[in-house]
Design a protein around this motif. Structure first.
Motif, PDB file in Angstrom:
ATOM      1  N   VAL A 120      22.505   8.831  43.278  1.00  0.00           N
ATOM      2  CA  VAL A 120      23.336   9.974  42.917  1.00  0.00           C
ATOM      3  C   VAL A 120      24.799   9.572  43.078  1.00  0.00           C
ATOM      4  O   VAL A 120      25.172   8.976  44.100  1.00  0.00           O
ATOM      5  CB  VAL A 120      23.010  11.174  43.829  1.00  0.00           C
ATOM      6  CG1 VAL A 120      23.950  12.333  43.530  1.00  0.00           C
ATOM      7  CG2 VAL A 120      21.563  11.588  43.661  1.00  0.00           C
ATOM      8  N   PRO A 121      25.650   9.847  42.095  1.00  0.00           N
ATOM      9  CA  PRO A 121      27.074   9.494  42.225  1.00  0.00           C
ATOM     10  C   PRO A 121      27.682  10.119  43.486  1.00  0.00           C
ATOM     11  O   PRO A 121      27.370  11.265  43.831  1.00  0.00           O
ATOM     12  CB  PRO A 121      27.702  10.080  40.952  1.00  0.00           C
ATOM     13  CG  PRO A 121      26.570  10.183  39.980  1.00  0.00           C
ATOM     14  CD  PRO A 121      25.350  10.468  40.796  1.00  0.00           C
ATOM     15  N   GLU A 122      28.516   9.380  44.160  1.00  0.00           N
ATOM     16  CA  GLU A 122      29.099   9.840  45.420  1.00  0.00           C
ATOM     17  C   GLU A 122      29.872  11.138  45.251  1.00  0.00           C
ATOM     18  O   GLU A 122      29.893  11.983  46.139  1.00  0.00           O
ATOM     19  CB  GLU A 122      30.002   8.752  46.005  1.00  0.00           C
ATOM     20  CG  GLU A 122      29.254   7.582  46.603  1.00  0.00           C
ATOM     21  CD  GLU A 122      28.345   8.003  47.758  1.00  0.00           C
ATOM     22  OE1 GLU A 122      28.718   8.902  48.520  1.00  0.00           O
ATOM     23  OE2 GLU A 122      27.248   7.427  47.884  1.00  0.00           O
TER      24      GLU A 122
ATOM     25  N   GLU B 226      28.117  17.929  47.208  1.00  0.00           N
ATOM     26  CA  GLU B 226      27.809  19.223  46.604  1.00  0.00           C
ATOM     27  C   GLU B 226      26.296  19.456  46.555  1.00  0.00           C
ATOM     28  O   GLU B 226      25.817  20.550  46.871  1.00  0.00           O
ATOM     29  CB  GLU B 226      28.397  19.265  45.195  1.00  0.00           C
ATOM     30  CG  GLU B 226      28.092  20.533  44.415  1.00  0.00           C
ATOM     31  CD  GLU B 226      28.586  20.458  42.990  1.00  0.00           C
ATOM     32  OE1 GLU B 226      28.117  21.275  42.165  1.00  0.00           O
ATOM     33  OE2 GLU B 226      29.422  19.581  42.691  1.00  0.00           O
ATOM     34  N   ILE B 227      25.560  18.426  46.177  1.00  0.00           N
ATOM     35  CA  ILE B 227      24.103  18.566  46.072  1.00  0.00           C
ATOM     36  C   ILE B 227      23.475  18.721  47.458  1.00  0.00           C
ATOM     37  O   ILE B 227      22.570  19.534  47.650  1.00  0.00           O
ATOM     38  CB  ILE B 227      23.503  17.366  45.316  1.00  0.00           C
ATOM     39  CG1 ILE B 227      23.998  17.367  43.870  1.00  0.00           C
ATOM     40  CG2 ILE B 227      21.974  17.413  45.356  1.00  0.00           C
ATOM     41  CD1 ILE B 227      23.687  16.092  43.115  1.00  0.00           C
ATOM     42  N   GLU B 228      23.948  17.951  48.430  1.00  0.00           N
ATOM     43  CA  GLU B 228      23.420  18.075  49.788  1.00  0.00           C
ATOM     44  C   GLU B 228      23.643  19.485  50.334  1.00  0.00           C
ATOM     45  O   GLU B 228      22.766  20.047  51.000  1.00  0.00           O
ATOM     46  CB  GLU B 228      24.078  17.040  50.702  1.00  0.00           C
ATOM     47  CG  GLU B 228      23.595  15.615  50.443  1.00  0.00           C
ATOM     48  CD  GLU B 228      24.350  14.589  51.265  1.00  0.00           C
ATOM     49  OE1 GLU B 228      25.439  14.934  51.789  1.00  0.00           O
ATOM     50  OE2 GLU B 228      23.866  13.446  51.387  1.00  0.00           O
ATOM     51  N   ALA B 229      24.804  20.062  50.056  1.00  0.00           N
ATOM     52  CA  ALA B 229      25.075  21.434  50.507  1.00  0.00           C
ATOM     53  C   ALA B 229      24.149  22.423  49.813  1.00  0.00           C
ATOM     54  O   ALA B 229      23.653  23.374  50.446  1.00  0.00           O
ATOM     55  CB  ALA B 229      26.536  21.790  50.228  1.00  0.00           C
TER      56      ALA B 229
ATOM     57  N   LYS C 115      15.781  11.466  46.324  1.00  0.00           N
ATOM     58  CA  LYS C 115      16.743  10.907  45.373  1.00  0.00           C
ATOM     59  C   LYS C 115      18.108  10.743  46.020  1.00  0.00           C
ATOM     60  O   LYS C 115      18.826   9.770  45.759  1.00  0.00           O
ATOM     61  CB  LYS C 115      16.843  11.803  44.134  1.00  0.00           C
ATOM     62  CG  LYS C 115      15.616  11.735  43.245  1.00  0.00           C
ATOM     63  CD  LYS C 115      15.798  12.545  41.975  1.00  0.00           C
ATOM     64  CE  LYS C 115      14.582  12.404  41.062  1.00  0.00           C
ATOM     65  NZ  LYS C 115      14.718  13.183  39.819  1.00  0.00           N
ATOM     66  N   LEU C 116      18.485  11.679  46.877  1.00  0.00           N
ATOM     67  CA  LEU C 116      19.759  11.567  47.578  1.00  0.00           C
ATOM     68  C   LEU C 116      19.761  10.378  48.533  1.00  0.00           C
ATOM     69  O   LEU C 116      20.811   9.796  48.812  1.00  0.00           O
ATOM     70  CB  LEU C 116      20.049  12.852  48.360  1.00  0.00           C
ATOM     71  CG  LEU C 116      20.433  14.081  47.534  1.00  0.00           C
ATOM     72  CD1 LEU C 116      20.463  15.321  48.409  1.00  0.00           C
ATOM     73  CD2 LEU C 116      21.788  13.881  46.869  1.00  0.00           C
ATOM     74  N   ALA C 117      18.578  10.032  49.045  1.00  0.00           N
ATOM     75  CA  ALA C 117      18.484   8.953  50.031  1.00  0.00           C
ATOM     76  C   ALA C 117      18.619   7.578  49.409  1.00  0.00           C
ATOM     77  O   ALA C 117      18.856   6.597  50.110  1.00  0.00           O
ATOM     78  CB  ALA C 117      17.158   9.048  50.778  1.00  0.00           C
ATOM     79  N   VAL C 118      18.466   7.467  48.076  1.00  0.00           N
ATOM     80  CA  VAL C 118      18.559   6.158  47.413  1.00  0.00           C
ATOM     81  C   VAL C 118      20.000   5.686  47.400  1.00  0.00           C
ATOM     82  O   VAL C 118      20.895   6.382  46.932  1.00  0.00           O
ATOM     83  CB  VAL C 118      18.007   6.241  45.970  1.00  0.00           C
ATOM     84  CG1 VAL C 118      18.259   4.925  45.237  1.00  0.00           C
ATOM     85  CG2 VAL C 118      16.533   6.568  45.984  1.00  0.00           C
ATOM     86  N   ARG C 119      20.234   4.512  47.933  1.00  0.00           N
ATOM     87  CA  ARG C 119      21.549   3.885  47.911  1.00  0.00           C
ATOM     88  C   ARG C 119      21.435   2.535  47.197  1.00  0.00           C
ATOM     89  O   ARG C 119      20.375   1.904  47.209  1.00  0.00           O
ATOM     90  CB  ARG C 119      22.068   3.650  49.328  1.00  0.00           C
ATOM     91  CG  ARG C 119      22.193   4.913  50.151  1.00  0.00           C
ATOM     92  CD  ARG C 119      23.466   5.646  49.842  1.00  0.00           C
ATOM     93  NE  ARG C 119      23.623   6.809  50.706  1.00  0.00           N
ATOM     94  CZ  ARG C 119      24.718   7.550  50.753  1.00  0.00           C
ATOM     95  NH1 ARG C 119      25.754   7.240  49.993  1.00  0.00           N
ATOM     96  NH2 ARG C 119      24.791   8.601  51.537  1.00  0.00           N
TER      97      ARG C 119
END
Length: 309
Positions: A118-120, A125-128, A164-168
């Motif tokens: 996910v773009p930084e 915003e998505i995490e919130a 998906k957020l966890a993918v770096r």
């Protein structure tokens, strides 16, 4: 009186003045927040316990102070509505709440890239947004007295977004998926109740994964996980809903079961499960399901009504 000896329900019976309109809406919102359901016009029910009695007494006082009239009654259902029908009303109300969160989660997921990180600039915003949805799920769960069926689906959607957020970027090369090792003679735990995904998953486990499997059916709210148990089709289970995948499909993927004949079973299980979530109290509309899926749904629904399970 000990709680186990109390009549099964608390009923708030009220009359509210037609004016002002905001007062009627205010009382309705109070009752919704408590998880109460309307079983008749101006009659709201909650399971009978000390907390519910205190909560409804506060609502009763507010109604009376606002110029209305209200009574709080302990009741057992004898004729007409039965306990299981009222429980289904509670499940349907919470299913609607969970499905509203699931709709928002799906909309949020549509904005994520299909592959890669996910773009930084969007991550915060998505995490919130995920945190807000998780808080709503927790609030709903607090008044989900009879284990509504849609909880696992919304949890799976939120879990998929978190993954998906966890993918770096540095982790991509190392990320690999291996087939889970098939257990032998394990204890597989799931919720009580007869539902299509649960039934199909249990059959798949015994037939293709663990022929010596032992099954334990538990109350999801009261169960305490024991070491070595494998949970399926239940909240926080090792094998449960992930995003749009039902538990049956998750088992197929995790154990890399590729038998082509199983794909139609997975599709039927998913279709019947989704249709039942949309219509938990009665007949699923003809257009919702293929003919074989309607037969499966009606067999299961008939069994539930006959046995109360």
């Amino acid at each position: 009186m000990p709680e186990k000896d109390k009549p099964g329900w608390l009923l708030l019976i009220h009359q509210i003045p037609p004016k002002p309109n905001y007062f009627r809406v205010k009382i309705w919102r109070r009752l919704q927040k408590l998880g109460a359901v309307g079983i008749k016009n101006s009659v709201y029910a909650l399971p009978n316990n000390d907390q519910a009695q205190e909560d409804l007494n506060w609502v009763l006082r507010e109604i009376v102070e606002g110029g209305g009239d209200a009574s709080l009654v302990e009741a057992r259902l004898v004729e007409g509505l039965n306990d299981e029908q009222v429980k289904e009303m509670f499940r349907a109300a919470r299913d609607a709440d969970y499905q509203a969160v699931a709709d928002e989660a799906r909309e949020l997921a549509r904005g994520l890239p299909r592959k890669g990180e996910v773009p930084e600039e969007k991550r915060g915003e998505i995490e919130a947004a995920v945190a807000r949805l998780q808080k709503r799920v927790a609030d709903i769960a607090a008044i989900d007295f009879f284990h509504a069926r849609s909880r696992e689906a919304v949890d799976g959607l939120l879990r998929e977004i978190e993954q998906k957020l966890a993918v770096r970027a540095p982790e991509k090369a190392a990320a690999s998926t291996e087939a889970a090792e098939k257990p032998r003679g394990a204890t597989w735990v799931t919720r009580t109740g007869i539902h299509v995904d649960r039934m199909a998953s249990a059959w798949l486990i015994r037939r293709f994964i663990d022929p010596k499997a032992k099954f334990k059916f538990v109350s999801a709210r009261e169960h305490r996980h024991q070491p070595g148990e494998l949970r399926f089709d239940m909240f926080d289970g090792e094998f449960t809903h992930q995003g749009e995948l039902c538990s049956f499909e998750v088992l197929l993927a995790r154990f890399e079961i590729t038998d082509a004949a199983l794909r139609p079973i997975a599709e039927d299980a998913l279709a019947v499960g989704r249709a039942r979530e949309a219509h938990p109290n009665g007949m699923v509309f003809t257009d919702d399901l293929a003919p074989v899926e309607r037969v499966i749904d009606q067999i299961i629904l008939g069994y539930i009504r006959q046995t109360g399970r």
